[in-house]
Write an enzyme that holds these catalytic residues in place. Structure first.
Site, PDB file in Angstrom:
ATOM      1  N   CYS A  55      11.174 -10.212 -15.736  1.00  0.00           N
ATOM      2  CA  CYS A  55      11.527  -8.827 -15.399  1.00  0.00           C
ATOM      3  C   CYS A  55      10.225  -8.220 -14.913  1.00  0.00           C
ATOM      4  CB  CYS A  55      12.034  -8.090 -16.643  1.00  0.00           C
ATOM      5  SG  CYS A  55      12.171  -6.302 -16.395  1.00  0.00           S
ATOM      6  N   THR A  56      10.273  -7.524 -13.789  1.00  0.00           N
ATOM      7  CA  THR A  56       9.013  -7.069 -13.187  1.00  0.00           C
ATOM      8  C   THR A  56       8.326  -5.966 -14.007  1.00  0.00           C
ATOM      9  OG1 THR A  56      10.301  -5.634 -11.715  1.00  0.00           O
ATOM     10  CG2 THR A  56       9.606  -7.771 -10.840  1.00  0.00           C
ATOM     11  N   HIS A  57       9.028  -5.418 -14.990  1.00  0.00           N
ATOM     12  CA  HIS A  57       8.371  -4.469 -15.900  1.00  0.00           C
ATOM     13  C   HIS A  57       7.450  -5.184 -16.910  1.00  0.00           C
ATOM     14  CE1 HIS A  57      11.439  -1.654 -14.477  1.00  0.00           C
ATOM     15  NE2 HIS A  57      10.877  -0.681 -15.162  1.00  0.00           N
ATOM     16  N   GLY A  77      19.284  -3.521 -15.974  1.00  0.00           N
ATOM     17  CA  GLY A  77      19.470  -4.745 -16.761  1.00  0.00           C
ATOM     18  C   GLY A  77      20.670  -4.770 -17.674  1.00  0.00           C
ATOM     19  N   ASP A 121      12.791  -1.754  -6.644  1.00  0.00           N
ATOM     20  CA  ASP A 121      13.054  -2.070  -8.056  1.00  0.00           C
ATOM     21  C   ASP A 121      13.849  -0.901  -8.645  1.00  0.00           C
ATOM     22  OD1 ASP A 121      12.765  -3.369 -10.632  1.00  0.00           O
ATOM     23  OD2 ASP A 121      11.229  -1.893 -11.140  1.00  0.00           O
ATOM     24  N   SER A 122      14.317  -1.099  -9.884  1.00  0.00           N
ATOM     25  CA  SER A 122      15.024  -0.021 -10.571  1.00  0.00           C
ATOM     26  C   SER A 122      14.081   1.116 -10.967  1.00  0.00           C
ATOM     27  CB  SER A 122      15.696  -0.574 -11.827  1.00  0.00           C
ATOM     28  OG  SER A 122      14.708  -1.110 -12.689  1.00  0.00           O
ATOM     29  N   CYS A 176      12.759  -7.025  -8.329  1.00  0.00           N
ATOM     30  CA  CYS A 176      13.518  -6.783  -9.555  1.00  0.00           C
ATOM     31  C   CYS A 176      14.298  -8.068  -9.837  1.00  0.00           C
ATOM     32  CB  CYS A 176      14.465  -5.610  -9.307  1.00  0.00           C
ATOM     33  SG  CYS A 176      15.667  -5.341 -10.617  1.00  0.00           S
ATOM     34  N   GLU A 189       8.796   2.128 -19.199  1.00  0.00           N
ATOM     35  CA  GLU A 189       9.046   3.372 -18.451  1.00  0.00           C
ATOM     36  C   GLU A 189       8.472   4.584 -19.208  1.00  0.00           C
ATOM     37  OE1 GLU A 189      10.769   4.033 -15.342  1.00  0.00           O
ATOM     38  OE2 GLU A 189      10.802   1.888 -14.915  1.00  0.00           O
ATOM     39  N   THR A 231      16.665  -8.539 -12.008  1.00  0.00           N
ATOM     40  CA  THR A 231      18.091  -8.275 -12.214  1.00  0.00           C
ATOM     41  C   THR A 231      18.807  -8.213 -10.866  1.00  0.00           C
ATOM     42  OG1 THR A 231      17.437  -6.975 -14.133  1.00  0.00           O
ATOM     43  CG2 THR A 231      19.718  -6.767 -13.404  1.00  0.00           C
TER      44      THR A 231
HETATM   45  N1  DGL Z   1      12.419  -4.532 -13.359  1.00  0.00           N
HETATM   46  C1  DGL Z   1      13.730  -5.028 -13.306  1.00  0.00           C
HETATM   47  C2  DGL Z   1      13.823  -6.517 -13.454  1.00  0.00           C
HETATM   48  O1  DGL Z   1      12.924  -7.181 -12.988  1.00  0.00           O
HETATM   49  C3  DGL Z   1      14.845  -4.263 -13.927  1.00  0.00           C
HETATM   50  C4  DGL Z   1      14.670  -3.632 -15.235  1.00  0.00           C
HETATM   51  C5  DGL Z   1      15.854  -2.741 -15.527  1.00  0.00           C
HETATM   52  O2  DGL Z   1      16.070  -1.820 -14.767  1.00  0.00           O
HETATM   53  O3  DGL Z   1      16.576  -3.038 -16.485  1.00  0.00           O
HETATM   54  O4  DGL Z   1      14.784  -7.061 -13.945  1.00  0.00           O
END
Ligand code: DGL
Length: 267
Positions: free
Chosen positions: A183-185, A42, A9-10, A72, A151, A74
Site C-alpha cells: 500500500c503506497t501509504h 481499501g 492515489d486515494s 495505489c 493520513e 488498491t
Molecule cells: N494508498 C493506497 C494503496 O496503495 C490506498 C489506501 C486506501 O485508500 O485505503 O492501496
C-alpha cells in the site's frame, strides 16, 4: 515529449511513488491527484474503486498526460484492466513491479505481503509472485488501520507502534525475509514496521521498481522529456488542500506552492 505524467492515489500515499519518480526521472513533469475526499479506497468494493479511478483518469487526460501511474495498490488491484481499456496512454501500476522486486529480494523464498483489505482479498500479489516463482510461500495480511494513521500524520507514535505490533506480530512466526509494503501509504511507516519485523526482513517498497519501469516504458515509447525545459509539477485533490500541501512538502524534494481542488464527481 514535454507532456506531464499523471499520478494518482486515494490520498497522500501516492506521494511516496511521486517522490521516487522525481528522483529517478528528474526531467519529467507530474500531475498528481490525491482523492482526499474519498480516502480510504481499501475498504471499498471493486465497482466503487473502478468508478473513482476512471473519474480520476478522465480528469488526468484533461491535463494532457502522456502516461498514467496508478500509485495505489488498491486501484492497481481492482481497476487497472478497466482503466487501460478506457485510456489511450500507457498505464503503469505498482503491484507488478512490487511483486518482481519482492521475488528478487527473498533468499529463503518466504515473502510477506501487507496491504489494504481489498488488495489482500484480491490475491493479486500471490498471483503475480507465483507466476514469477511457484515455489514461493506467500503470507498476506490486511492492515486497515495503517492508512488512517498515515493520513493523520502519526508516522512515529506510540499508537502506531501498538497497531503495527498487533497486525505484524503473528507474521514473524513464518520466518519471512522480505515484506512487501503493498500500500503506497505504508512506506511512511517503514521506521515502525522495520523495528517490529527486525533486521532480517527486507522491506520492499514497490515505488522504486515502479519508477524504474516507468522510465523504461517512456524510453521504449520515445516519450521521455528531452526538451531540457525545467519540469513543472501540479497537485490536485478532492478536499483538504492545506493538510495535503503540508504533507506533500514534508515528503517531496520539491516545494509545493499550489494545490487545487477538483470536483472529481463531475468527471
Ligand atoms: N494508498 C493506497 C494503496 O496503495 C490506498 C489506501 C486506501 O485508500 O485505503 O492501496
Amino acid at each position: 515529449m514535454n507532456a506531464p505524467i499523471g499520478v494518482f492515489d486515494s490520498g497522500i500515499g501516492g506521494l511516496t511513488v511521486a517522490k521516487e519518480i522525481m528522483r529517478q526521472i528528474p526531467g519529467e513533469s507530474l500531475v498528481y491527484f490525491g482523492d482526499t475526499a474519498r480516502v480510504p479506497y481499501g475498504s471499498k468494493s471493486k465497482n466503487t474503486v473502478c468508478k473513482y479511478s476512471k473519474q480520476i483518469a478522465k480528469f488526468l487526460l484533461t491535463q494532457d498526460v502522456k502516461a498514467i501511474v496508478i500509485a495505489c495498490n488498491t486501484a492497481s488491484a481492482l481497476a487497472r484492466g478497466e482503466l487501460e481499456d478506457m485510456v489511450d496512454v500507457p498505464v503503469i501500476d505498482v503491484v507488478q513491479p512490487g511483486a518482481r522486486m519482492a521475488a528478487a529480494s527473498t533468499k529463503n523464498n518466504k515473502i510477506g505481503v501487507i496491504g489494504t483489505q481489498s488488495t489482500i482479498k484480491s490475491g493479486i500479489y500471490e498471483s503475480y509472485l507465483h507466476k514469477i516463482n511457484p515455489e514461493l510461500t506467500v503470507v498476506s495480511k490486511a492492515c486497515p488501520l495503517f492508512v488512517p494513521l498515515v493520513e493523520e500524520g502519526l508516522f512515529e507514535d506510540r499508537i502506531t507502534e501498538d497497531v503495527v505490533s498487533r497486525y505484524l506480530h503473528d507474521m514473524k512466526e513464518y520466518e519471512i525475509d522480505a515484506l512487501v509494503l503493498g500500500c503506497t501509504h505504508y512506506p511512511l511507516l517503514r521506521g515502525v514496521i522495520g523495528r517490529e519485523m527486525g533486521e532480517s526482513v527486507k522491506l520492499v517498497n514497490p515505488a522504486y521498481e515502479t519508477a524504474k519501469s516507468l522510465k523504461d516504458l517512456l524510453k521504449e515509447k520515445d516519450l521521455l522529456n528531452v526538451s531540457g525545459e525545467k519540469p513543472e509539477h501540479k497537485f490536485f485533490v478532492s478536499d483538504g488542500v492545506d493538510q495535503f500541501r503540508s504533507f506533500a512538502n514534508s515528503i517531496l524534494p520539491y516545494q509545493v506552492e499550489n494545490t487545487t481542488v477538483v470536483d472529481i464527481e463531475s468527471y
